[in-house]
Scaffold this motif. Structure first.
Motif, PDB file in Angstrom:
ATOM      1  N   ALA A 165       0.734  -1.668   0.027  1.00 49.96           N
ATOM      2  CA  ALA A 165       0.252  -0.089   0.246  1.00 49.96           C
ATOM      3  C   ALA A 165       0.851   1.307   0.064  1.00 49.96           C
ATOM      4  CB  ALA A 165      -0.368  -0.312   1.443  1.00 49.96           C
ATOM      5  N   GLN A 166       0.379   2.027  -1.413  1.00 50.89           N
ATOM      6  CA  GLN A 166       1.657   3.467  -0.540  1.00 50.89           C
ATOM      7  C   GLN A 166       0.842   4.303   0.054  1.00 50.89           C
ATOM      8  OE1 GLN A 166       0.450   5.021  -4.649  1.00 50.89           O
ATOM      9  NE2 GLN A 166       2.898   4.530  -5.394  1.00 50.89           N
ATOM     10  N   ALA A 167       1.689   5.787   0.712  1.00 50.25           N
ATOM     11  CA  ALA A 167       1.075   6.429   1.764  1.00 50.25           C
ATOM     12  C   ALA A 167       2.138   7.438   1.222  1.00 50.25           C
ATOM     13  CB  ALA A 167       1.456   5.686   2.959  1.00 50.25           C
ATOM     14  N   THR A 168       1.232   8.984   1.916  1.00 50.21           N
ATOM     15  CA  THR A 168       2.368   9.503   1.154  1.00 50.21           C
ATOM     16  C   THR A 168       3.464  10.184   3.056  1.00 50.21           C
ATOM     17  OG1 THR A 168      -0.192  11.058   1.216  1.00 50.21           O
ATOM     18  CG2 THR A 168       1.807  12.225   2.240  1.00 50.21           C
ATOM     19  N   VAL A 169       4.708  10.244   2.134  1.00 49.11           N
ATOM     20  CA  VAL A 169       5.241  10.535   2.902  1.00 49.11           C
ATOM     21  C   VAL A 169       6.056  12.209   2.208  1.00 49.11           C
ATOM     22  CG1 VAL A 169       6.353   8.463   3.183  1.00 49.11           C
ATOM     23  CG2 VAL A 169       7.360   9.855   0.890  1.00 49.11           C
ATOM     24  N   GLU A 170       6.374  12.905   3.622  1.00 48.14           N
ATOM     25  CA  GLU A 170       7.158  13.676   3.514  1.00 48.14           C
ATOM     26  C   GLU A 170       8.541  13.968   3.298  1.00 48.14           C
ATOM     27  OE1 GLU A 170       6.121  18.709   4.897  1.00 48.14           O
ATOM     28  OE2 GLU A 170       5.587  17.422   5.802  1.00 48.14           O
ATOM     29  N   VAL A 171       9.467  14.552   2.737  1.00 51.88           N
ATOM     30  CA  VAL A 171      11.205  14.960   2.651  1.00 51.88           C
ATOM     31  C   VAL A 171      11.062  15.930   3.039  1.00 51.88           C
ATOM     32  CG1 VAL A 171      12.837  14.372   1.301  1.00 51.88           C
ATOM     33  CG2 VAL A 171      11.423  12.933   1.197  1.00 51.88           C
ATOM     34  N   CYS A 172      12.228  16.451   3.891  1.00 52.52           N
ATOM     35  CA  CYS A 172      12.248  17.538   4.403  1.00 52.52           C
ATOM     36  C   CYS A 172      13.957  17.658   4.921  1.00 52.52           C
ATOM     37  CB  CYS A 172      11.276  17.740   5.771  1.00 52.52           C
ATOM     38  SG  CYS A 172       9.707  17.439   6.291  1.00 52.52           S
ATOM     39  N   VAL A 173      14.089  18.974   3.635  1.00 54.51           N
ATOM     40  CA  VAL A 173      15.519  19.235   4.269  1.00 54.51           C
ATOM     41  C   VAL A 173      15.705  20.893   5.443  1.00 54.51           C
ATOM     42  CG1 VAL A 173      18.295  20.430   3.422  1.00 54.51           C
ATOM     43  CG2 VAL A 173      16.846  18.100   2.345  1.00 54.51           C
ATOM     44  N   PRO A 174      16.387  21.853   6.391  1.00 52.62           N
ATOM     45  CA  PRO A 174      15.823  22.262   6.721  1.00 52.62           C
ATOM     46  C   PRO A 174      17.414  23.659   7.173  1.00 52.62           C
ATOM     47  CG  PRO A 174      17.114  20.967   7.983  1.00 52.62           C
ATOM     48  CD  PRO A 174      16.945  20.279   7.589  1.00 52.62           C
ATOM     49  N   PHE A 175      16.949  24.469   6.366  1.00 46.33           N
ATOM     50  CA  PHE A 175      17.719  25.753   5.819  1.00 46.33           C
ATOM     51  C   PHE A 175      17.616  26.556   6.477  1.00 46.33           C
ATOM     52  CE2 PHE A 175      13.805  26.536   3.822  1.00 46.33           C
ATOM     53  CZ  PHE A 175      13.738  27.438   3.223  1.00 46.33           C
ATOM     54  N   GLY A 176      19.192  27.871   5.938  1.00 44.22           N
ATOM     55  CA  GLY A 176      18.601  29.507   6.507  1.00 44.22           C
ATOM     56  C   GLY A 176      18.715  29.737   5.071  1.00 44.22           C
ATOM     57  N   GLY A 177      17.971  31.096   4.922  1.00 39.94           N
ATOM     58  CA  GLY A 177      18.057  31.706   3.821  1.00 39.94           C
ATOM     59  C   GLY A 177      16.178  32.635   3.731  1.00 39.94           C
ATOM     60  N   LEU A 178      16.691  32.875   2.347  1.00 44.33           N
ATOM     61  CA  LEU A 178      15.056  33.062   1.555  1.00 44.33           C
ATOM     62  C   LEU A 178      15.224  32.725   0.572  1.00 44.33           C
ATOM     63  CD1 LEU A 178      14.761  37.537   2.493  1.00 44.33           C
ATOM     64  CD2 LEU A 178      13.532  35.486   3.638  1.00 44.33           C
ATOM     65  N   VAL A 179      13.759  31.389   0.537  1.00 44.49           N
ATOM     66  CA  VAL A 179      13.924  30.756  -0.550  1.00 44.49           C
ATOM     67  C   VAL A 179      12.200  30.816  -0.357  1.00 44.49           C
ATOM     68  CG1 VAL A 179      14.235  28.751  -1.711  1.00 44.49           C
ATOM     69  CG2 VAL A 179      15.370  29.821   0.031  1.00 44.49           C
ATOM     70  N   ASP A 180      11.698  30.704  -2.268  1.00 45.24           N
ATOM     71  CA  ASP A 180      11.023  30.801  -2.422  1.00 45.24           C
ATOM     72  C   ASP A 180      10.042  29.022  -2.834  1.00 45.24           C
ATOM     73  OD1 ASP A 180      10.003  33.629  -2.389  1.00 45.24           O
ATOM     74  OD2 ASP A 180      10.582  34.030  -3.845  1.00 45.24           O
ATOM     75  N   PRO A 181       8.892  28.524  -2.613  1.00 48.01           N
ATOM     76  CA  PRO A 181       8.430  28.165  -3.145  1.00 48.01           C
ATOM     77  C   PRO A 181       8.448  27.318  -5.003  1.00 48.01           C
ATOM     78  CG  PRO A 181       6.513  28.539  -2.090  1.00 48.01           C
ATOM     79  CD  PRO A 181       7.895  30.080  -2.085  1.00 48.01           C
ATOM     80  N   ASP A 182       9.235  26.426  -5.300  1.00 50.48           N
ATOM     81  CA  ASP A 182       9.108  26.436  -6.299  1.00 50.48           C
ATOM     82  C   ASP A 182       8.177  24.461  -6.912  1.00 50.48           C
ATOM     83  OD1 ASP A 182      10.526  27.101  -9.121  1.00 50.48           O
ATOM     84  OD2 ASP A 182      11.366  24.824  -8.733  1.00 50.48           O
ATOM     85  N   GLY A 183       7.290  24.955  -8.403  1.00 48.48           N
ATOM     86  CA  GLY A 183       6.646  23.444  -7.833  1.00 48.48           C
ATOM     87  C   GLY A 183       6.205  22.876  -6.773  1.00 48.48           C
ATOM     88  N   ARG A 184       6.432  21.656  -7.372  1.00 51.29           N
ATOM     89  CA  ARG A 184       6.322  20.821  -5.634  1.00 51.29           C
ATOM     90  C   ARG A 184       7.319  21.019  -4.417  1.00 51.29           C
ATOM     91  NH1 ARG A 184       8.193  14.305  -7.061  1.00 51.29           N
ATOM     92  NH2 ARG A 184      10.593  14.428  -7.416  1.00 51.29           N
ATOM     93  N   ILE A 185       8.239  21.666  -4.574  1.00 47.16           N
ATOM     94  CA  ILE A 185       8.943  21.992  -3.498  1.00 47.16           C
ATOM     95  C   ILE A 185       8.324  23.317  -2.445  1.00 47.16           C
ATOM     96  CG2 ILE A 185      11.406  22.787  -2.898  1.00 47.16           C
ATOM     97  CD1 ILE A 185      12.683  22.453  -5.013  1.00 47.16           C
ATOM     98  N   GLY A 186       7.986  22.893  -1.393  1.00 50.22           N
ATOM     99  CA  GLY A 186       7.367  23.845  -0.105  1.00 50.22           C
ATOM    100  C   GLY A 186       7.849  24.274   0.506  1.00 50.22           C
ATOM    101  N   ILE A 187       7.785  25.362   0.659  1.00 51.70           N
ATOM    102  CA  ILE A 187       8.334  26.061   1.883  1.00 51.70           C
ATOM    103  C   ILE A 187       7.314  26.012   3.173  1.00 51.70           C
ATOM    104  CG2 ILE A 187      10.157  27.478   2.259  1.00 51.70           C
ATOM    105  CD1 ILE A 187      10.550  25.881  -0.039  1.00 51.70           C
ATOM    106  N   ARG A 188       8.040  25.812   4.760  1.00 51.14           N
ATOM    107  CA  ARG A 188       7.362  26.385   5.551  1.00 51.14           C
ATOM    108  C   ARG A 188       7.973  26.091   6.645  1.00 51.14           C
ATOM    109  NH1 ARG A 188       6.103  21.659   8.572  1.00 51.14           N
ATOM    110  NH2 ARG A 188       6.180  19.371   7.737  1.00 51.14           N
ATOM    111  N   VAL A 189       7.105  25.891   7.796  1.00 45.70           N
ATOM    112  CA  VAL A 189       8.116  26.238   9.220  1.00 45.70           C
ATOM    113  C   VAL A 189       7.602  24.747  10.142  1.00 45.70           C
ATOM    114  CG1 VAL A 189       8.903  27.054  11.735  1.00 45.70           C
ATOM    115  CG2 VAL A 189       8.152  28.791   9.616  1.00 45.70           C
ATOM    116  N   GLU A 190       8.485  23.967  10.483  1.00 42.18           N
ATOM    117  CA  GLU A 190       8.259  22.714  11.268  1.00 42.18           C
ATOM    118  C   GLU A 190       8.211  22.822  12.444  1.00 42.18           C
ATOM    119  OE1 GLU A 190       7.611  18.890  12.212  1.00 42.18           O
ATOM    120  OE2 GLU A 190       7.789  19.600  10.498  1.00 42.18           O
ATOM    121  N   PRO A 191       6.584  22.945  13.012  1.00 41.56           N
ATOM    122  CA  PRO A 191       6.537  23.846  14.647  1.00 41.56           C
ATOM    123  C   PRO A 191       7.986  22.839  15.624  1.00 41.56           C
ATOM    124  CG  PRO A 191       4.754  22.855  13.772  1.00 41.56           C
ATOM    125  CD  PRO A 191       5.372  22.620  12.991  1.00 41.56           C
TER     126      PRO A 191
END
Length: 273
Positions: A177-203
């Motif tokens: 069975a398939q399920a949703t996974v979220e691959v996350c990379v932490p970063f510093g700087g100003l970056v906009d979302p692009d295509g399927r790459i989202g930008i958010r804050v992990e609480p």
């Protein structure tokens, strides 16, 4: 040239050429409306030969379409990304095979040596992430390719990757069975979302975790590490507070496979003293 001549010069069968036509991967330059004969040009030979070589690598047609969609420079990046994912999948399968051999030979222990479960506070962290649907067979390739895609984008955007990466499991990924996974990379700087790459804050959160090696990260051995963390959380009466995750050390692929490289973590409510 006719389909027979084109096939002879590219090493592709009539069946393969018809399949590539239907899929849109290699459309004939001309199709006779009266008899349906396909005709190709000299300019299509290089693309056809590249397709033939990529198929010899067992690359799926959808991936070949992506690889050949842009410039040669972009194709090289996509090819290297796909091959890195294939190598990571092969390494994981090798570790899974060894696990099964140990079980069949009765030479191993429970499959996971005893180790402690720790807790820690994780601060709010800005991340770039990709969500993808996958099953267990494709999981390692998805993680590797998505991580590389995010890293490449962050570096081009002038961002600084601040730590290792992690994968959040928003559902149960199994062999069936398939399920949703979220691959996350932490970063510093100003970056906009692009295509399927989202930008958010992990609480910010508190989490329980144990540390395993890359060999132990292979399925099904990794499930024993998850059991260890979940059993510890239940035994201590601590409610969980979010989906489980695998936290990969920086440059974990270069760490020897029998040394600590991954944390299996579960967000939990912090019990105040």
């Amino acid at each position: 040239m006719t389909i027979s001549e084109f096939g002879r010069r590219t090493g592709l069968s009539h069946k393969a050429l018809r399949l590539y036509d239907v899929s849109g991967l290699l459309t004939p330059a001309q199709v006779d409306p009266a008899n349906g004969y396909r005709w190709y040009t000299e300019e299509q030979l290089e693309r056809a030969r590249r397709i033939s070589v990529l198929r010899q690598l067992d690359m799926p047609l959808a991936t070949i379409t992506e690889v050949l969609a842009g410039t040669d420079e972009e194709a090289l990046i996509r090819l290297d990304r796909w091959w890195a994912a294939e190598e990571a999948t092969t390494a994981a399968r090798r570790a899974t095979l060894q696990y099964l051999r140990d079980r069949l030979a009765r030479t191993g222990t429970s499959g996971l040596t005893p180790r402690p479960v720790h807790t820690r506070d994780v601060p709010a962290t800005k991340i770039a992430s990709i969500r993808a649907e996958t099953d267990q067979q494709q999981l390692i390739g998805v993680i590797v390719s998505c991580t590389d895609e995010i890293m490449t984008y962050l570096h081009k955007a002038g961002a600084t990757v601040t730590a290792g990466s992690w994968v959040i499991y928003h559902g149960a990924v199994t062999p069936d069975a398939q399920a949703t996974v979220e691959v996350c990379v932490p970063f510093g700087g100003l970056v906009d979302p692009d295509g399927r790459i989202g930008i958010r804050v992990e609480p910010a959160h508190h989490e329980a975790y144990c540390t395993i090696t890359m060999d132990e990260c292979a399925y099904p051995r990794i499930m024993l590490a998850y059991d260890l963390v979940f059993d510890w959380v239940r035994a201590n009466g601590i409610p969980d507070a979010g989906p489980p995750r695998e936290v990969y050390f920086a440059n974990c692929q270069s760490i020897p496979r029998d040394e600590p490289a991954v944390d299996i973590a579960l967000p939990v409510h912090n019990r105040k003293p």
